[in-house]
Motif scaffolding. Structure first.
Motif, PDB file in Angstrom:
ATOM      1  N   SER A 113       4.295  -0.056  -9.022  1.00  0.00           N
ATOM      2  CA  SER A 113       3.288   0.752  -8.325  1.00  0.00           C
ATOM      3  C   SER A 113       1.996  -0.024  -8.178  1.00  0.00           C
ATOM      4  N   SER A 114       1.690  -0.919  -9.120  1.00  0.00           N
ATOM      5  CA  SER A 114       0.456  -1.674  -8.879  1.00  0.00           C
ATOM      6  C   SER A 114       0.668  -2.772  -7.839  1.00  0.00           C
ATOM      7  N   LEU A 169      -3.673  -9.724  -8.127  1.00  0.00           N
ATOM      8  CA  LEU A 169      -4.422  -8.509  -7.804  1.00  0.00           C
ATOM      9  C   LEU A 169      -3.835  -7.296  -8.509  1.00  0.00           C
ATOM     10  N   ALA A 170      -2.538  -7.364  -8.770  1.00  0.00           N
ATOM     11  CA  ALA A 170      -1.884  -6.226  -9.428  1.00  0.00           C
ATOM     12  C   ALA A 170      -2.039  -6.304 -10.941  1.00  0.00           C
ATOM     13  N   MET A 171      -2.568  -7.436 -11.410  1.00  0.00           N
ATOM     14  CA  MET A 171      -2.579  -7.697 -12.847  1.00  0.00           C
ATOM     15  C   MET A 171      -3.235  -6.596 -13.691  1.00  0.00           C
ATOM     16  N   GLY A 211      -0.216  -0.940 -17.737  1.00  0.00           N
ATOM     17  CA  GLY A 211       1.124  -0.377 -17.890  1.00  0.00           C
ATOM     18  C   GLY A 211       1.831  -0.975 -19.080  1.00  0.00           C
ATOM     19  N   SER A 212       1.746  -2.302 -19.222  1.00  0.00           N
ATOM     20  CA  SER A 212       2.449  -2.966 -20.316  1.00  0.00           C
ATOM     21  C   SER A 212       1.899  -2.520 -21.659  1.00  0.00           C
ATOM     22  N   ILE A 213       0.583  -2.511 -21.768  1.00  0.00           N
ATOM     23  CA  ILE A 213       0.018  -2.191 -23.078  1.00  0.00           C
ATOM     24  C   ILE A 213       0.286  -0.743 -23.432  1.00  0.00           C
ATOM     25  N   LEU A 268     -10.149  -3.422 -21.985  1.00  0.00           N
ATOM     26  CA  LEU A 268     -10.909  -4.667 -21.906  1.00  0.00           C
ATOM     27  C   LEU A 268     -10.240  -5.659 -20.965  1.00  0.00           C
ATOM     28  N   LEU A 269      -8.916  -5.805 -21.119  1.00  0.00           N
ATOM     29  CA  LEU A 269      -8.190  -6.748 -20.272  1.00  0.00           C
ATOM     30  C   LEU A 269      -8.323  -6.345 -18.812  1.00  0.00           C
TER      31      LEU A 269
END
Ligand code: ADP
Ligand code: MG
Lengths: 431, 293
Positions: A306-307, A337-339, A345-347, A422-423
């Protein structure tokens, strides 16, 4: 003339109507605002109740008491060659009775009662001292020891005289002894460092979280190392490379379904696949991490997709029109850009994995693992399964530690979510 | 500045008939201004023959043929949804990136079929730059934006060479004076018109032969539009430019050739002068006079 009058009448009627509608509109808006605020307030109230109850239950686990007594290292009872064979608790208890001028009965039941106030750790502390310094035998030295969990519960006010004596684990006499020891100033309250420096133990006063924290950290490392790269690459392939056909449609539906599969099913899969088929060690952080990785994958894939979808198509067009290849476009423009979304999502899926309990119980993390294991392929603990184990323990002192463990788990999650935020900021600022 | 830019657009009578010189001219009588414009045209750069484009079941172009001259601006006009962008995207094979899109027909660039298996669309796009409706600089610095193409195509062998390329592209795009002191500021922080010139600089930094522009001014204010038009007119001397525009006045101001699209077909192609002063087709006349659109 009349025409004009009726016209102005019509106009003012229209204005009235509009005004009435406007009023209704504002009322609806205000209503909705209040609904929103109400919803937030309810959510916050639940959170506050949850946190308060956990904190109220758990804060007592963060401090503990220790007792310092003069101990005569009786040469008649201590075997210098094998100090740990000595029944130090009994010895200290009897000496204490003498000091308090209490005469024991023929069964030695008073000494037993006194002994039960002391932690079994006393034995190891004393034995260690003797082993380090055999010359201490025959001398009287001050010895500091933790109290037993029952004594601890009384001192923390969790066992009170209101309960009938036969229904509680601390007798009136023991209470009186503890009171007098306390008034002599030999019982001292202090920070419960054992909670953070020790592994699990059958004795609540000796049980700590460190083994479980290390186990959870190892497991999460395995999960992150597997689930994040695999999930992100799978999402990139599905979103950017895969042809749109029946097969990819089926894959897509299945991924969405997998995200909704109950975690216990992943546990069963883990047992079947990793333990029974691949013969990986039971209850190890490796297996736990693998199972959690399977569980986290669909979430990471969905979040990443989705990102990726949210990246404006104009950027893709710009890169492609410049003659960038598809891979250059994806990895040079779209994915960066999706990072922020990928990271979040990952965290968040890692935080979910951290709190996941059911699959861990199935792969064997329900069993008692004493001490601290930092091996990835040996049975280890994990915070959520430790919480489960402690909550089911019969000793009351474990229950406050359960709440403390929950607080530690929550702190872990807060740190992870803060890291996510933060990330996200960092990655966003780069653009 | 080219004199054409300050020429007033053609006036139209109440009937929608072009008034003034050449209004009733037949095609054979060449208008004088058209002549001078045609004199500067280069040879045919791109020749599209019988192009059909399908988006899945839907056909967007029904056999379009168009010759596009070099060193000139060709304007594609027509009501929205008539296939102008679709046609433009066949010229750099951007339709390849649209799932389900299918292109039929032959497009020759310098006599070579660009849809040939041997032609790599990635290399083709280095030769055929594109500017989109909405300015789409990369969310990177101004320098990085312009340097991107030369970098991925390996056009610069050293850092200083890359800097030279960037500088000259920005100069040709008329942006250098405005950004020279902030090359490392984000490209997305520029104004809309500056962003569009940055995108043009990005496109010309790889020395393309053709520049495609899809309504490059539709998101810009009149002053920024005038700057872009001026730039297009300067670029015409070096490149083959194809521009989609919904503004008749813009087509008249910047282009030498015009093709009028309608419902997936080209209704009429001709010198811009002729199209605007003396259209052969009723539909062209109706469109340029604002009867539909
Ligand atoms: N990606 C696409 N998928 C499906 N249909 C499309 C797509 N792009 C354009 N079309 C259709 O093709 C037709 C021509 O579109 P387009 O070339 O964008 O027109 P124009 O640029 O002249 O406004 C329109 O009917 C449009 O709906
Ligand atoms: Mg268009």
């Amino acid at each position: 003339m009349t025409d004009a009058a009726s016209k102005t009448g019509a106009v003012s009627a229209r204005a009235e109507k509009l005004k009435a509608r406007l009023k209704g509109r504002y009322a609806r808006e205000a209503r909705f605002k209040w609904f929103g605020r109400g919803a937030i307030a309810i959510a916050l109230a639940f959170l506050a109740i949850l946190l308060t109850s956990i904190v109220l239950q758990g804060y007592t686990a963060f401090y503990t008491h220790s007792l310092t007594l003069p101990v005569y290292m009786d040469p008649a009872r201590i075997d210098q060659a094998y100090p740990q064979g000595t029944n130090f608790e009994q010895m200290v208890a009897e000496q204490q009775l003498v000091r308090m001028g209490v005469a024991d009965d023929e069964n030695g039941s008073k000494a037993t009662a006194m002994r039960n106030l002391l932690s079994s750790e006393l034995k190891f502390i004393a034995a260690d001292r003797i082993r380090a310094q055999p010359a201490l035998i025959g001398q009287t030295i001050p010895l500091t020891t933790p109290l037993s969990d029952d004594a601890e519960m009384y001192l923390k006010g969790k066992i009170t005289r209101e309960t009938p004596e036969n229904l509680r684990r601390v007798s009136d006499q023991q209470m009186q002894w503890l009171d007098s020891l306390k008034s002599q100033g030999v019982i001292r309250a202090h920070f419960n460092s054992a909670l953070f420096t020790k592994g699990d133990s059958t004795q609540p006063e000796l049980a700590g979280l460190l083994g479980a924290v290390i186990g959870s950290a190892l497991m999460l490392t395995v999960t992150a190392l597997i689930a994040i790269p695999v999930g992100v690459f799978a999402a990139v392939w599905l979103e950017e490379y895969a042809p749109r056909n029946r097969l990819t449609a089926i894959i897509e539906v299945n991924i969405n379904n997998l995200a909704a599969v109950p975690s216990i099913v992943y546990g069963l899969l883990g047992v079947a696949l990793f333990i029974n088929f691949l013969h990986l060690p039971r209850a190890s952080p490796l297996v736990g991490g693998l199972v959690l990785a399977l569980m986290a994958l669909p979430t990471i894939i969905i979040a990443t997709r989705s990102s990726l979808k949210a990246v404006p198509p104009s950027i893709r067009d710009a890169a492609l029109a410049m003659g960038a290849s598809r891979t250059q476009t994806v990895f040079g423009h779209v994915l960066p850009l999706a990072m922020p979304g990928v990271m979040t999502g990952s965290i968040i899926s890692m935080a979910h994995a951290l709190g996941e309990t059911a699959p861990l119980l199935l792969i064997g993390m329900i069993s008692f693992v004493p001490g601290i294991s930092a091996a990835i392929d040996a049975p280890g603990g994990a915070l959520p399964s430790l919480i489960y184990i402690w909550e089911n323990a019969s000793e009351r002192a474990f229950h406050e530690r359960t709440a403390a463990a929950i607080l530690v788990l929550l702190a872990f999650m807060i740190v992870m979510n803060a890291a996510a935020i933060l990330l996200r900021r960092r990655f966003e600022r780069r653009w | 500045m080219n004199t054409k830019l300050i020429r007033t657009p053609i006036a139209y009578g109440p009937e929608g008939q072009p008034t003034g010189a050449g209004a009733e001219h037949s095609r054979s009588v060449a208008p004088t201004v058209g002549d001078s414009a045609r004199a500067g045209l280069g040879p045919i750069k791109i020749s599209a023959k019988n192009i059909k484009v399908f988006y899945g079941e839907k056909q967007a172009l029904h056999g379009v043929s168009l010759d596009i001259p070099d060193k000139a601006v060709t304007a594609l006009i027509g009501p929205s949804g008539c296939g102008k962008s679709t046609f433009l995207r066949t010229l750099n094979r951007m339709n390849d990136t649209v799932p389900g899109a299918r292109v039929e027909g032959r497009i020759e660039m310098d006599g070579e079929d660009i849809n040939d298996k041997k032609v790599d669309p990635v290399l083709l796009r280095a030769q055929v730059g594109m500017v989109f409706q909405k300015p789409n600089p990369f969310p990177k610095s101004i320098f990085e934006n312009v340097a991107y193409g030369p970098k991925i195509h390996g056009l610069a062998s050293s850092k200083s060479e890359l800097e030279d390329i960037v500088q000259s592209a920005l100069k040709r795009a008329g942006l250098w004076d405005e950004v020279a002191d902030r090359l490392h500021a984000p490209g997305t922080g520029l104004s809309g018109g500056q962003q569009q010139r940055l995108v043009i600089a990005r496109a010309i930094a790889v020395e393309p032969e053709v520049i495609l522009m899809d309504e490059p001014c539709s998101a810009l204010d009149p002053i920024a539009t005038a700057k872009i038009e001026e730039l297009i007119d300067e670029l015409r001397e070096r490149y083959c430019i194809v521009i989609v525009t919904h503004s008749m006045a813009q087509a008249a101001r910047v282009s030498q050739r015009t093709a009028f699209f309608h419902m997936g077909n080209i209704v009429e192609t001709g010198d811009t002068e002729d199209i605007f002063t003396n259209p052969r087709e009723r539909r062209t006349l109706d469109y340029i006079t604002g009867r539909f659109g």
